[in-house]
Write a protein that holds these residues in place. Sequence first.
Motif, PDB file in Angstrom:
ATOM      1  N   UNK A 172     -31.825   2.559 -11.337  1.00  0.00           N
ATOM      2  CA  UNK A 172     -31.202   1.740 -12.366  1.00  0.00           C
ATOM      3  C   UNK A 172     -29.690   1.954 -12.348  1.00  0.00           C
ATOM      4  N   UNK A 173     -28.943   0.890 -12.478  1.00  0.00           N
ATOM      5  CA  UNK A 173     -27.490   0.972 -12.389  1.00  0.00           C
ATOM      6  C   UNK A 173     -26.898   1.698 -13.596  1.00  0.00           C
ATOM      7  N   UNK A 174     -25.691   2.232 -13.407  1.00  0.00           N
ATOM      8  CA  UNK A 174     -24.993   2.881 -14.510  1.00  0.00           C
ATOM      9  C   UNK A 174     -24.709   1.880 -15.627  1.00  0.00           C
ATOM     10  N   UNK A 175     -24.458   0.638 -15.254  1.00  0.00           N
ATOM     11  CA  UNK A 175     -24.194  -0.398 -16.263  1.00  0.00           C
ATOM     12  C   UNK A 175     -25.411  -0.604 -17.159  1.00  0.00           C
ATOM     13  N   UNK A 176     -26.600  -0.602 -16.551  1.00  0.00           N
ATOM     14  CA  UNK A 176     -27.820  -0.779 -17.340  1.00  0.00           C
ATOM     15  C   UNK A 176     -28.057   0.422 -18.260  1.00  0.00           C
ATOM     16  N   UNK A 177     -27.780   1.635 -17.754  1.00  0.00           N
ATOM     17  CA  UNK A 177     -27.927   2.820 -18.597  1.00  0.00           C
ATOM     18  C   UNK A 177     -26.970   2.762 -19.779  1.00  0.00           C
ATOM     19  N   UNK A 178     -25.754   2.301 -19.513  1.00  0.00           N
ATOM     20  CA  UNK A 178     -24.777   2.161 -20.594  1.00  0.00           C
ATOM     21  C   UNK A 178     -25.249   1.134 -21.612  1.00  0.00           C
ATOM     22  N   UNK A 179     -25.898   0.086 -21.132  1.00  0.00           N
ATOM     23  CA  UNK A 179     -26.423  -0.929 -22.045  1.00  0.00           C
ATOM     24  C   UNK A 179     -27.509  -0.337 -22.941  1.00  0.00           C
ATOM     25  N   UNK A 180     -28.370   0.505 -22.361  1.00  0.00           N
ATOM     26  CA  UNK A 180     -29.425   1.142 -23.147  1.00  0.00           C
ATOM     27  C   UNK A 180     -28.828   2.011 -24.241  1.00  0.00           C
ATOM     28  N   UNK A 181     -27.907   2.889 -23.860  1.00  0.00           N
ATOM     29  CA  UNK A 181     -27.315   3.782 -24.862  1.00  0.00           C
ATOM     30  C   UNK A 181     -26.520   2.998 -25.897  1.00  0.00           C
ATOM     31  N   UNK A 182     -25.923   1.879 -25.480  1.00  0.00           N
ATOM     32  CA  UNK A 182     -25.188   1.048 -26.432  1.00  0.00           C
ATOM     33  C   UNK A 182     -26.091   0.460 -27.494  1.00  0.00           C
ATOM     34  N   UNK A 183     -27.275   0.005 -27.080  1.00  0.00           N
ATOM     35  CA  UNK A 183     -28.235  -0.532 -28.042  1.00  0.00           C
ATOM     36  C   UNK A 183     -28.627   0.547 -29.052  1.00  0.00           C
ATOM     37  N   UNK A 184     -28.884   1.749 -28.556  1.00  0.00           N
ATOM     38  CA  UNK A 184     -29.308   2.831 -29.452  1.00  0.00           C
ATOM     39  C   UNK A 184     -28.180   3.230 -30.398  1.00  0.00           C
ATOM     40  N   UNK A 185     -26.951   3.278 -29.890  1.00  0.00           N
ATOM     41  CA  UNK A 185     -25.818   3.630 -30.744  1.00  0.00           C
ATOM     42  C   UNK A 185     -25.675   2.655 -31.911  1.00  0.00           C
ATOM     43  N   UNK A 186     -26.021   1.398 -31.679  1.00  0.00           N
ATOM     44  CA  UNK A 186     -25.846   0.392 -32.711  1.00  0.00           C
ATOM     45  C   UNK A 186     -26.953   0.318 -33.735  1.00  0.00           C
ATOM     46  N   UNK A 187     -27.986   1.131 -33.570  1.00  0.00           N
ATOM     47  CA  UNK A 187     -29.133   1.033 -34.475  1.00  0.00           C
ATOM     48  C   UNK A 187     -28.798   1.418 -35.906  1.00  0.00           C
ATOM     49  N   UNK A 188     -27.895   2.381 -36.086  1.00  0.00           N
ATOM     50  CA  UNK A 188     -27.585   2.815 -37.449  1.00  0.00           C
ATOM     51  C   UNK A 188     -26.935   1.703 -38.262  1.00  0.00           C
ATOM     52  N   UNK A 189     -26.256   0.768 -37.601  1.00  0.00           N
ATOM     53  CA  UNK A 189     -25.676  -0.368 -38.319  1.00  0.00           C
ATOM     54  C   UNK A 189     -26.732  -1.384 -38.705  1.00  0.00           C
ATOM     55  N   UNK A 190     -27.755  -1.501 -37.887  1.00  0.00           N
ATOM     56  CA  UNK A 190     -28.808  -2.483 -38.157  1.00  0.00           C
ATOM     57  C   UNK A 190     -29.862  -1.957 -39.119  1.00  0.00           C
ATOM     58  N   UNK A 191     -29.991  -0.629 -39.191  1.00  0.00           N
ATOM     59  CA  UNK A 191     -31.017  -0.020 -40.043  1.00  0.00           C
ATOM     60  C   UNK A 191     -30.349   1.006 -40.942  1.00  0.00           C
TER      61      UNK A 191
END
Length: 265
Positions: A172-191
């Motif tokens: 898996x590319x580094x860009x995809x890994x960054x996308x995964x961690x980005x989604x998780x980082x944003x969870x506190x704003x959504x929940x």
Amino acid sequence: MICARARPLFSSPLAFAISTTKHSPINLRFSRRSFSAVAMSSSTPPSQLIEHIVLFKVKDETDSTKISSMINGLNALVSLDQVLHISAAPLHRLGSSAFAFTHVLHSRYGSKEDLTYYAAHPDHVRVVKEFVLPICDDIMAVDWIAHQVPRTNAPLPGSAAKLTLLKVKENLSDEAKTEITGVIKGLSEKFPGIDQITVGENFSPARAKGFSIASIAYFKDLGEMEAVDAQKELVNLQKDKVRDYVDSTIVVEFVVPSSSQPSSL
């Protein structure tokens, strides 16, 4: 995350259950400091935070007193100066068909060097040899640098935690890994029910069984965590953002134990 020198013990708010399938010898009584609140009074928060997770599978038919000895012995390691927070507890819920873990340890450190010190400390080595290894037949561990330092290093007793471990697809590319961690980082704003969350890439692969991205989220209590999980449409939307990148997941839920629980062995 065990070696007697320098390895940790054996070294997410959302269940990303994607259906791709200070130094004194520890006497094993708690320090007067609560193991779940040891860092709350610190006036100088660390500049970074190292998350350390160990999952244990206790052998079937193990006597309950031996399990209590393991949990109490691990929690007593809060007396080590380098430990900002430590909490060992039975699992409330495990979301994985491939593993059968029964207990978890979560601890925090101000640096990788502090984690290494903890791992090599004679008290830690002794607890593992005397109380952990004899009763466990499976152990895994992950470590990561938190993407942010929470306001409180030590979640309050009774807080509910959701740990999510991701095994990403090969190459898996580094860009995809960054996308995964980005989604998780944003969870506190959504929940808003999430009190704190950290995420990062595991830096101790030898004992991680191939899981390379980890996050842990804390909630006020089990009710708050279940309220977030109940928002199924929004939860599934976040899962869909990373589904194609992930081979398998482990989701663990547990409750931070109270310092008022019996602590003597």
